[in-house]
Design a protein around this motif. Structure first.
Motif, short mmCIF file in Angstrom:
data_model
loop_
_atom_site.label_atom_id
_atom_site.label_comp_id
_atom_site.label_asym_id
_atom_site.label_seq_id
_atom_site.Cartn_x
_atom_site.Cartn_y
_atom_site.Cartn_z
N LEU A 116 0.83 -1.20 0.00
CA LEU A 116 0.00 0.00 0.00
C LEU A 116 0.87 1.25 0.00
N ILE A 117 2.01 1.20 0.69
CA ILE A 117 2.92 2.35 0.71
C ILE A 117 3.42 2.65 -0.69
N GLU A 118 3.76 1.62 -1.44
CA GLU A 118 4.25 1.81 -2.81
C GLU A 118 3.16 2.38 -3.71
N VAL A 119 1.90 1.94 -3.52
CA VAL A 119 0.79 2.50 -4.29
C VAL A 119 0.64 3.98 -3.98
N ALA A 120 0.70 4.34 -2.69
CA ALA A 120 0.57 5.74 -2.30
C ALA A 120 1.68 6.59 -2.92
N ARG A 121 2.90 6.07 -2.87
CA ARG A 121 4.02 6.81 -3.45
C ARG A 121 3.84 6.96 -4.96
N HIS A 122 3.41 5.91 -5.63
CA HIS A 122 3.24 5.95 -7.09
C HIS A 122 2.12 6.92 -7.49
N ALA A 123 1.07 6.99 -6.65
CA ALA A 123 -0.05 7.89 -6.94
C ALA A 123 0.25 9.32 -6.51
N GLY A 124 1.26 9.49 -5.65
CA GLY A 124 1.61 10.83 -5.19
C GLY A 124 0.65 11.38 -4.16
N VAL A 125 0.06 10.48 -3.35
CA VAL A 125 -0.88 10.92 -2.31
C VAL A 125 -0.49 10.26 -1.00
N MET A 161 -9.81 11.11 -6.75
CA MET A 161 -8.81 10.42 -5.94
C MET A 161 -8.90 8.91 -6.12
N VAL A 162 -10.14 8.40 -6.13
CA VAL A 162 -10.34 6.97 -6.33
C VAL A 162 -9.75 6.53 -7.66
N ALA A 202 -5.74 3.53 -10.46
CA ALA A 202 -4.87 3.43 -11.63
C ALA A 202 -3.45 3.05 -11.20
N ALA A 203 -2.98 3.66 -10.10
CA ALA A 203 -1.66 3.32 -9.59
C ALA A 203 -1.61 1.88 -9.11
N ALA A 204 -2.67 1.45 -8.41
CA ALA A 204 -2.71 0.07 -7.92
C ALA A 204 -2.70 -0.92 -9.08
N ASP A 205 -3.45 -0.60 -10.14
CA ASP A 205 -3.47 -1.49 -11.30
C ASP A 205 -2.10 -1.58 -11.95
N GLU A 206 -1.42 -0.44 -12.06
CA GLU A 206 -0.09 -0.42 -12.68
C GLU A 206 0.90 -1.29 -11.91
#
Length: 346
Positions: A8-17, A35-36, A41-45
């Protein structure tokens, strides 16, 4: 970082939030649509897969909602299930389908078994209901939303006016010139059977009713096979050789049984006998002839029940909701409308 082990931390970093915003967006709790979309989109990537077990343990929730019905193969319940899933899935909930059996006692026993942390809430559509079931719902260890009979004292409910819907079908057939009308119902000791019989009685026994109420046949189930068996007797000629010229069926499956019985007897539908159903199922729409049917808002009832679940999980002390979805008549070929004619609604 394209592994399913992404965190989840990596998803947050990738999404920039922030991590908190990422969690809210993925779980459908309080995040904006933009935001969703960004976070998913970041999680899918990254191929992120949430740790459902860990989340459940941390929050002491299963993130499962049960949908319990007597017949999981009935197309009405399949459509309800899809609507319930559509509402609950964005909030992180899975829907588990369960069979209640066809008695109020079996439904009550299922409710009693839910105290082991299997689900967070239950949506139930009981075929039969009584005061004992209402009491079990009141005492249930998880929130319960009832689709069907409005057991008001037992909590949240979503219901419809199927009796009024039968009246719409009778009025339509009379307006179409039918004068000898019969009713094909399911078991009278069920919630739908009782309501729909009441609707037929009210419509055909009203002062000034311009047609003849010929007969009522009661099938032993709400299925095509049961409808076929019961409709054979309903469509048989009387002592004077006359037959009815219209059948109001209590659901689409019974109506299909009536059409098959008519064909066995050499009768044309709708030429010799018009047939109407109830529930406006996809099966009825694609059947030949397409069924005139009364919609009871199947998808709308499922969605309303799911929203009531979310509201109850958010605030268990909130005032109980009692949502009523009105019936609509959809006119098609089985009652005399040309197959090419556009559907009409009332």
């Amino acid at each position: 970082m394209t592994s399913s082990r992404a965190t989840l931390i990596e998803v947050a970093r990738h999404a920039g939030v922030s991590l908190a915003s990422t969690s809210r967006a993925l779980h459908g709790t309080g995040a904006s649509p933009a935001m969703v979309e960004r976070v998913r989109a970041a999680a899918d990537e990254l191929g992120y897969s949430p740790d459902v077990t860990g989340r459940s343990l941390r929050m002491r929730k299963t993130f499962q909602v049960a949908f319990a019905v007597a017949d999981i193969g009935n197309p009405v319940y399949v459509e309800m299930l899809a609507a319930i899933h559509e509402v609950l899935a964005p909030h992180g909930y899975r829907v588990v389908v369960m069979s209640t059996g066809d008695t109020a006692g079996a439904t009550a026993e299922l409710l009693r078994s839910l105290g082991g942390g299997f689900v967070d809430a239950l949506v139930v559509s009981p075929l039969r209901a009584d005061d004992a079931l209402a009491e079990v719902i009141r005492q249930a260890p998880v929130p319960v939303v009832v689709i069907g009979r409005a057991l008001d004292a037992a909590g949240d409910s979503v219901s419809t006016d199927s009796a009024g819907g039968i009246g719409l079908a009778v009025d339509h057939l009379v307006a179409a010139g039918r004068r000898r009308i019969g009713f094909l119902n399911g078991p009278l000791d069920t919630t739908p059977g009782t309501a729909r019989q009441r609707g037929f009685d009210a419509a055909t026994r009203a002062d000034g009713f311009p047609a003849e109420r010929v007969a009522v046949a009661v099938a032993d189930d709400f299925t095509v096979a049961a409808g076929l068996r019961a409709a054979r007797a309903l469509l048989a000629p009387g002592a004077d050789g006359t037959r009815l010229d219209a059948v109001v069926a209590a659901n689409d499956l019974l109506a299909i049984g009536a059409v098959r019985a008519a064909r066995e007897a050499g009768l044309a539908v709708p030429g010799d006998v018009a047939v109407t159903g109830m529930d406006d199922t996809e099966l009825g729409r694609v059947y030949e002839p397409a069924l005139t049917s009364v919609s009871l808002g199947t998808a709308e009832r499922g969605a309303a029940a799911a929203r009531a679940v979310l509201a109850r999980l958010e605030d268990d002390e909130a005032t109980a909701q009692h949502v009523v979805i009105g019936p609509r008549l959809l006119v098609r070929a089985s009652s005399g409308v040309d197959a090419a004619t556009e559907e009409a609604t009332r």
